[in-house]
Design a protein around this motif. Structure first.
Motif, PDB file in Angstrom:
ATOM      1  N   LYS A   1     -24.891  12.443   5.169  1.00  0.00           N
ATOM      2  CA  LYS A   1     -23.912  12.948   4.211  1.00  0.00           C
ATOM      3  C   LYS A   1     -23.239  11.764   3.553  1.00  0.00           C
ATOM      4  N   LYS A   2     -22.855  11.939   2.310  1.00  0.00           N
ATOM      5  CA  LYS A   2     -22.151  10.855   1.620  1.00  0.00           C
ATOM      6  C   LYS A   2     -20.647  11.040   1.767  1.00  0.00           C
ATOM      7  N   ILE A   3     -19.901   9.968   1.553  1.00  0.00           N
ATOM      8  CA  ILE A   3     -18.443  10.051   1.513  1.00  0.00           C
ATOM      9  C   ILE A   3     -18.047  10.450   0.096  1.00  0.00           C
ATOM     10  N   ASP A   4     -17.273  11.509  -0.014  1.00  0.00           N
ATOM     11  CA  ASP A   4     -16.944  12.069  -1.326  1.00  0.00           C
ATOM     12  C   ASP A   4     -15.759  11.385  -1.991  1.00  0.00           C
ATOM     13  N   LEU A   5     -14.820  10.884  -1.185  1.00  0.00           N
ATOM     14  CA  LEU A   5     -13.573  10.339  -1.738  1.00  0.00           C
ATOM     15  C   LEU A   5     -13.084   9.194  -0.862  1.00  0.00           C
ATOM     16  N   PHE A   6     -12.872   8.037  -1.474  1.00  0.00           N
ATOM     17  CA  PHE A   6     -12.235   6.901  -0.804  1.00  0.00           C
ATOM     18  C   PHE A   6     -10.803   6.777  -1.313  1.00  0.00           C
ATOM     19  N   ILE A   7      -9.877   6.477  -0.392  1.00  0.00           N
ATOM     20  CA  ILE A   7      -8.470   6.295  -0.753  1.00  0.00           C
ATOM     21  C   ILE A   7      -8.030   4.902  -0.337  1.00  0.00           C
ATOM     22  N   LEU A   8      -7.495   4.129  -1.271  1.00  0.00           N
ATOM     23  CA  LEU A   8      -6.980   2.791  -1.008  1.00  0.00           C
ATOM     24  C   LEU A   8      -5.458   2.835  -0.901  1.00  0.00           C
ATOM     25  N   PRO A   9      -4.839   1.855  -0.219  1.00  0.00           N
ATOM     26  CA  PRO A   9      -3.378   1.835  -0.088  1.00  0.00           C
ATOM     27  C   PRO A   9      -2.648   1.633  -1.421  1.00  0.00           C
ATOM     28  N   GLU A  10      -1.360   1.734  -1.358  1.00  0.00           N
ATOM     29  CA  GLU A  10      -0.478   1.517  -2.507  1.00  0.00           C
ATOM     30  C   GLU A  10      -0.702   0.121  -3.095  1.00  0.00           C
ATOM     31  N   LEU A  11      -0.914   0.080  -4.406  1.00  0.00           N
ATOM     32  CA  LEU A  11      -1.110  -1.163  -5.148  1.00  0.00           C
ATOM     33  C   LEU A  11      -2.307  -1.983  -4.657  1.00  0.00           C
ATOM     34  N   CYS A  12      -3.230  -1.343  -3.974  1.00  0.00           N
ATOM     35  CA  CYS A  12      -4.458  -2.024  -3.556  1.00  0.00           C
ATOM     36  C   CYS A  12      -5.536  -1.802  -4.612  1.00  0.00           C
ATOM     37  N   PRO A  13      -6.202  -2.889  -5.062  1.00  0.00           N
ATOM     38  CA  PRO A  13      -6.355  -4.192  -4.419  1.00  0.00           C
ATOM     39  C   PRO A  13      -5.398  -5.305  -4.871  1.00  0.00           C
ATOM     40  N   LEU A  14      -4.440  -5.014  -5.742  1.00  0.00           N
ATOM     41  CA  LEU A  14      -3.522  -6.069  -6.188  1.00  0.00           C
ATOM     42  C   LEU A  14      -2.751  -6.674  -5.030  1.00  0.00           C
ATOM     43  N   GLY A  15      -2.244  -5.810  -4.149  1.00  0.00           N
ATOM     44  CA  GLY A  15      -1.408  -6.252  -3.043  1.00  0.00           C
ATOM     45  C   GLY A  15       0.040  -5.873  -3.253  1.00  0.00           C
ATOM     46  N   TYR A  16       0.818  -5.994  -2.182  1.00  0.00           N
ATOM     47  CA  TYR A  16       2.204  -5.557  -2.228  1.00  0.00           C
ATOM     48  C   TYR A  16       3.115  -6.678  -1.714  1.00  0.00           C
ATOM     49  N   SER A  17       3.848  -7.290  -2.639  1.00  0.00           N
ATOM     50  CA  SER A  17       4.854  -8.305  -2.301  1.00  0.00           C
ATOM     51  C   SER A  17       5.642  -8.590  -3.570  1.00  0.00           C
ATOM     52  N   GLU A  18       6.818  -9.161  -3.410  1.00  0.00           N
ATOM     53  CA  GLU A  18       7.601  -9.516  -4.591  1.00  0.00           C
ATOM     54  C   GLU A  18       6.892 -10.579  -5.421  1.00  0.00           C
ATOM     55  N   ASP A  19       6.163 -11.464  -4.756  1.00  0.00           N
ATOM     56  CA  ASP A  19       5.395 -12.476  -5.476  1.00  0.00           C
ATOM     57  C   ASP A  19       4.322 -11.816  -6.348  1.00  0.00           C
ATOM     58  N   THR A  20       3.649 -10.800  -5.788  1.00  0.00           N
ATOM     59  CA  THR A  20       2.646 -10.054  -6.562  1.00  0.00           C
ATOM     60  C   THR A  20       3.295  -9.360  -7.752  1.00  0.00           C
ATOM     61  N   PHE A  21       4.449  -8.751  -7.517  1.00  0.00           N
ATOM     62  CA  PHE A  21       5.137  -8.070  -8.618  1.00  0.00           C
ATOM     63  C   PHE A  21       5.478  -9.057  -9.730  1.00  0.00           C
ATOM     64  N   GLU A  22       5.981 -10.229  -9.352  1.00  0.00           N
ATOM     65  CA  GLU A  22       6.360 -11.237 -10.342  1.00  0.00           C
ATOM     66  C   GLU A  22       5.150 -11.692 -11.165  1.00  0.00           C
ATOM     67  N   LYS A  23       4.013 -11.879 -10.504  1.00  0.00           N
ATOM     68  CA  LYS A  23       2.852 -12.474 -11.159  1.00  0.00           C
ATOM     69  C   LYS A  23       1.991 -11.478 -11.924  1.00  0.00           C
ATOM     70  N   PHE A  24       1.992 -10.210 -11.492  1.00  0.00           N
ATOM     71  CA  PHE A  24       0.999  -9.291 -12.040  1.00  0.00           C
ATOM     72  C   PHE A  24       1.576  -8.087 -12.773  1.00  0.00           C
ATOM     73  N   LEU A  25       2.838  -8.140 -13.160  1.00  0.00           N
ATOM     74  CA  LEU A  25       3.287  -7.169 -14.146  1.00  0.00           C
ATOM     75  C   LEU A  25       2.520  -7.467 -15.432  1.00  0.00           C
ATOM     76  N   PRO A  26       1.947  -6.445 -16.074  1.00  0.00           N
ATOM     77  CA  PRO A  26       1.071  -6.695 -17.232  1.00  0.00           C
ATOM     78  C   PRO A  26       1.830  -7.070 -18.500  1.00  0.00           C
ATOM     79  N   ARG A  27       2.470  -8.244 -18.447  1.00  0.00           N
ATOM     80  CA  ARG A  27       3.269  -8.708 -19.582  1.00  0.00           C
ATOM     81  C   ARG A  27       2.459  -9.540 -20.554  1.00  0.00           C
ATOM     82  N   ASP A  28       1.326 -10.089 -20.092  1.00  0.00           N
ATOM     83  CA  ASP A  28       0.539 -10.939 -20.981  1.00  0.00           C
ATOM     84  C   ASP A  28      -0.935 -10.564 -20.893  1.00  0.00           C
TER      85      ASP A  28
END
Length: 294
Positions: free
Chosen positions: A49-76
């Protein structure tokens, strides 16, 4: 063996390591894809049988940290290109694996009468053709424990649900679980979801112990499957799949802190048995909740 439409759904709750700072988001995305492909191949060989649905964590694969938020807000342009590259990789993976993928990203709200864009914690769902079928912006931002989301993000205001092989599936994100009205709206009319997904970045801070209580309560009070997905690591873990009823004979399946994927087949007949035996679902179907929750 193909999925018998509407009878069962095989889901893979992905618990990857949180992206370290030396790894780029696209490299982290490739790692997550590798995990999914590896488990999908093993599951197909073992269960046919195949897997029908994969679920990734919050903000994955970007990651979750204030440093990530600072660097990867789509401002540019460079950040927007990074996010687009991740979208494209996951779209092609969904087509290759013939599955749906629920993954995290940062959304943008363009304000026509204002100069500044606003950003959201977003979970996208793409189907097995790579098309976007659901895009949910986190309504209840977290601002305690290890979280400081309101410094960077704007809350969403609309629930989101989609259909997958005959199952209706709602999406919430992490701290949204603390609002019973949101899961009530998704499980009740007009959404009538069978499954609630809760991608999270749940660190072992002051609130971690309550996570178990909340995910079991949300499952039982709404008579739904509740899929709570976290990052791996010493400070995270405990990805869990909770059935629509919990007792000594029906315990949730819970991972430890290791990296991996929790695979489970959820069944419509189990939902129907719980709905018939206990009154909670009938009570839910008699209620009406407001759609706009902000």
């Amino acid at each position: 063996m193909e999925n018998q439409h509407g009878k069962y759904l095989t889901i893979g709750a992905v618990q990857p390591a949180l992206r370290p700072s030396h790894l780029s988001p696209i490299e982290a995305a490739k790692h997550v894809v590798h995990l999914m492909k590896e488990v999908a191949s093993k599951h197909d060989k073992c269960k046919h049988k195949k897997i029908d649905l994969f679920i990734l964590p919050e903000l994955c694969p970007l990651g979750y940290s204030e440093d990530t938020f600072e660097k990867f807000l789509p401002r540019d342009k460079s950040v927007m290109e990074t996010l687009e590259s991740i979208d494209q990789l996951l779209q092609s993976s969904a087509k290759e694996l013939d599955c749906y993928i629920c993954y995290g990203t940062i959304g943008t709200i363009h304000r026509t009468n204002e100069n500044n864009d606003e950003y959201t914690i977003r979970q996208n769902v793409i189907d097995n053709t790579g098309n976007l079928v659901c895009s949910y912006d986190k309504i209840h931002l977290c601002n305690y424990g290890d979280c400081a989301e309101t410094r960077f993000f704007t809350p969403g205001n609309k629930p989101c649900a989609f259909q997958c092989h005959g199952f209706k599936i709602g999406v919430i994100i992490c701290a949204d679980m603390r609002s019973p009205s949101l899961t009530r709206v998704l499980a009740g009319k007009p959404y009538t979801c069978d499954v609630i997904l809760q991608p999270a970045a749940f660190s072992r801070d002051i609130s971690f112990r309550t996570w178990k209580s909340f995910r079991e309560t949300r499952a039982v009070e709404n008579s739904v499957y509740f899929v709570a997905v976290n990052y791996a690591g010493d400070y995270y873990g405990n990805t869990s799949i909770v059935g629509p009823w919990v007792d000594e004979g029906h315990e949730p399946e819970v991972m430890g802190r290791e990296e991996g994927i929790l695979v489970k087949e959820i069944r419509k007949e189990v939902l129907h048995q719980v709905w018939q035996k206990f009154p909670y679902h009938r009570q839910l179907m008699s209620e009406e909740w407001p759609i706009n929750l902000r």
